[in-house]
Scaffold this active site. Structure first.
Site, PDB file in Angstrom:
ATOM      1  CB  VAL A 166     -33.544  -0.974  38.738  1.00 49.58           C
ATOM      2  CG1 VAL A 166     -34.221   0.389  38.642  1.00 49.58           C
ATOM      3  CG2 VAL A 166     -33.089  -1.245  40.158  1.00 49.58           C
ATOM      4  N   GLY A 221     -53.565  -8.104  33.776  1.00 49.68           N
ATOM      5  CA  GLY A 221     -52.351  -8.778  34.238  1.00 49.68           C
ATOM      6  C   GLY A 221     -51.236  -7.814  34.582  1.00 49.68           C
ATOM      7  CD  GLU A 224     -48.024  -9.791  41.618  1.00 51.37           C
ATOM      8  OE1 GLU A 224     -48.439 -10.847  42.134  1.00 51.37           O
ATOM      9  OE2 GLU A 224     -46.945  -9.707  40.996  1.00 51.37           O
ATOM     10  CE  LYS A 239     -38.566  -2.501  40.540  1.00 50.61           C
ATOM     11  NZ  LYS A 239     -39.860  -2.466  39.817  1.00 50.61           N
TER      12      LYS A 239
END
Lengths: 476, 476
Positions: A166, A221, A224, A239
């Site tokens: 996390v 970057g 994705e 998370k």
């Protein structure tokens, strides 16, 4: 490579607090005698950063911490490619048999950086059952099987540490687990996905629309090629489940966390929020409902007051905001992703695990307490709603009636011409979420409502008077 | 009160990892068998909050953490007054013989909340030598004798924990000591004094001058009647020394940390800073100089870029900003003072100490590495300088010549009429601090310079082009 005897540890001997004589390293000079041997599973972004740290900086780490690490092996999927990619790492360390590596008697600690459930889960379980501490950065695994794996770890007297799962480099797990161990936590709210926070920051600061901001994030970057795990809130939901477990002992599966993503948010929503003194953020929230013991675990985009510490978390940064009964408001802020920052968190856990292994101790088990997760419908919040409506007299009255019929009180409204139609933007007072949904259904059924647009939770001062700022650029 | 046998622990038996049989509480149900008995030294703001927590919430803490605490006694200066003031605490717990309390065989852990060096130091030392872990919130003690006391703790195999000594409820010590144990820390910058941050926030937000903001802080109980320890930077200097020890292993005495306070800062300085895109903050800084190994440990008011995370730390809040080589930028934010928040940090340490005591383990020793503290003169920074000068032609040339003669390059200048004189405000490029001081001496000697006003360090983008914002309210 040292070919020492099998690592003895608390679980193997069955005696917490004692370590096999040959390896009794409580002596301050133990690090000089025998290194702690690490099996690395996975050699991606984070794995290669960890491998490099352990290969090139073992000496420096030993000086700083008293723990000398040595890579025992690196399990990868494609032997050939990984060997080619690794510059500072001995090519002979690579193997494609992760199971065998985990079980090798000269492996003391296992670092799992494969991600996903399969085969990570079986490998972590095998390591723990063999009495080997595990450090993992795998949020999916921890969100889905964290409670079970923690029990296996406890039963075997070894650590399962996952600070890197996390918010990357930010110390979140350890503060929640240790510093706040005695604290009655009331709420945890995290900006735990850097991709969406980058997109929302660009939309807020530069008036970009969602698609352009996403495309830019992909180019940099930060997102994705298939961004769905991030933008739909799936990543944040995993998370949120982990945070709920740490803060409240709730055993919530990541897959069951209700989530809303940011795909429907327009630059107009973000601009309206700014005008009203808010910033739009994607939040992972775990909180006590009505003072507890029931909890709510959610992911949704929310309007956060500009003065709130979370509002200043910009770009790809992450932060976790904690409200405790005695501690008050805390925020832990930093880099939530990236090879080096995540590797730093892995290394912190690795040092902890090694020290505990040597001392025959292990980290305190996470809280577990049976908690009921409240149905979303029962929760209360203020909301922001945008509606596209036909532009003719009487529409507002019709719309307002739909709110009123379901007991949702309107705190503020604005109307904007929109070509042939109009856009209405509402802020509600605090309302039951079930009532809000019923209102939205009713609105959707009205002939005069062309489209129900964004619906955002409003956090913080939900019932304070609205102070409108200057109209933002791009709102008309 | 349970009148159990003397507490055995690792140090008493001389066998790390073993606990006297009668008290072997590794068994999960140990908490039900025997509580951990706490001696509390001091019953002020924080002490009474800790006493209340341990008296009224022991059951809840035991459920949450598995550790059951029991107050063994509370040492106070004035027995009579303390008994009167304590509502939820058994009056029979109070004693005025702290030494005897620490040495009582039924005391397992000592919490030192007296403050100052004497008698706190002797009491902490006595506890550690008796094999009893100590939790302290005493920044003066830790800054002055932390290294020595840590060694005594290590030698006796017990914990000396002091999360509450820096930045109250904020987990700072544990993250630095454990999460970042393997990290190469480059710099730690803290807003660690709530009083001065409150004053500076009021000056920045509301154009108040220093004296009015201080008076308000005093009225609100945020500043002492004698505020000198806060406003001169003494309090922050002690915390800077502690942070330097944690981040770099430096053994820096709190009293030797160079410090500048905020007493000379005017509302005009704060307004100029805002106009140039900065916020004035009092910073405690420990950093590697030129990449290390030398360090610099300082306290000074600085102009922080408005976009920096520390700039958004407002009012009485505290924050510690950490730059690590791999972890990148981290910030830990929260309440730095107050009874309940500080008590929360003490409780976190107490749970840690109790768990370690039970397991026969102890917290990793803090880093120690011989470091050289660089002379202030050798350090480099950009600066803000305000000068009152006589208003006549040629003054600027004279002043600029003084800068040039000492190799200090001017990045920006502004001039303001000021009744019969004028005020000049300069931002310099990065300069050697020794050269800056020589410049100031030369300026002071000029007949045309009436007064050298504030001198502030400028952090961050010291050599970036200046972008002037709209003139702030109150700057003319």
């Amino acid at each position: 490579m040292a070919a020492g005897p099998p690592a003895a540890n608390a679980a193997n001997t069955g005696l917490p607090g004692t370590v096999d004589g040959a390896l009794d390293v409580r002596d301050a000079s133990w690090a000089a005698v025998r290194p702690v041997r690490v099996a690395l599973l996975g050699h991606g972004h984070v794995g290669s950063a960890v491998a490099e740290l352990l290969s090139t900086r073992a000496e420096e780490i030993a000086t700083r911490t008293g723990v000398r690490f040595e890579l025992a092996g690196i399990a990868v999927h494609d032997l050939h490619r990984s060997r080619r990619a690794a510059h500072d790492v001995d090519a002979r360390l690579f193997t494609d048999d992760a199971k065998a590596l985990v079980e090798r008697p000269d492996v003391d600690v296992v670092v799992e950086l494969i991600g996903g459930l399969d085969p990570a889960r079986a490998l972590v379980e095998a390591a723990l059952r063999a009495g080997k501490p595990v450090v993992s950065a795998n949020k999916v695994l921890l969100a889905q099987a964290g409670a079970e794996l923690s029990e296996i770890a406890s039963a075997n007297g070894v650590d399962l540490l996952y600070e890197a799962a996390v918010a990357g480099a930010i110390p979140v797990i350890r503060p929640l687990r240790e510093s706040l161990a005695g604290e009655r936590v009331l709420r945890v709210m995290g900006i735990v996905n850097g991709t969406t926070n980058y997109i929302l920051t660009r939309m807020a600061d530069d008036g970009m629309d969602y698609a352009d901001a996403l495309a830019e994030a992909q180019q940099l970057g930060l997102a994705e090629r298939d961004p769905s795990a991030d933008v739909t809130g799936d990543d944040a939901a995993a998370k949120a489940a982990i945070l709920a477990g740490l803060a409240f002992g709730s055993d919530v599966l990541g897959t069951t966390v209700p989530r809303e993503g940011i795909t429907g948010i327009s630059s107009l929503d973000v601009a309206y929020a700014a005008r009203l003194g808010y910033v739009v953020k994607l939040l992972a929230i775990a909180e006590l409902v009505d003072g507890g013991p029931d909890v709510s675990v959610r992911v949704y985009p929310a309007m956060v007051p500009a003065s709130h510490p979370l509002a200043s978390v910009r770009g790809a940064f992450n932060a976790v905001f904690v409200e405790g009964e005695a501690a008050g408001e805390l925020m832990l802020y930093g880099r939530g992703a990236g090879g080096a920052p995540t590797a730093s968190a892995v290394l912190g856990d690795l040092i902890d695990a090694a020290r505990n292994l040597i001392a025959g101790a292990h980290a305190p088990p996470p809280r577990r307490s049976p908690t009921t997760v409240r149905s979303v419908d029962e929760l209360r919040s203020a909301f922001y709603i945008s509606l596209d409506v036909v532009d003719r007299p009487g529409v507002l009255a019709e719309v307002a009636a739909a709110f009123g019929a379901h007991g949702v009180s309107i705190r503020a409204m604005e109307q904007d011409g929109l070509g042939t139609g109009a856009r209405l933007v509402f802020l509600t007072h605090t309302a039951r979420e079930g009532d809000l949904r019923a209102t939205l259904d009713a609105l959707d059924a009205l002939e005069t409502v062309v489209r129900v647009g964004s619906v955002l939770h409003v956090t913080g001062d939900g019932d304070a008077p609205v102070r409108v700022r200057d109209a933002p650029a791009g709102s008309h």
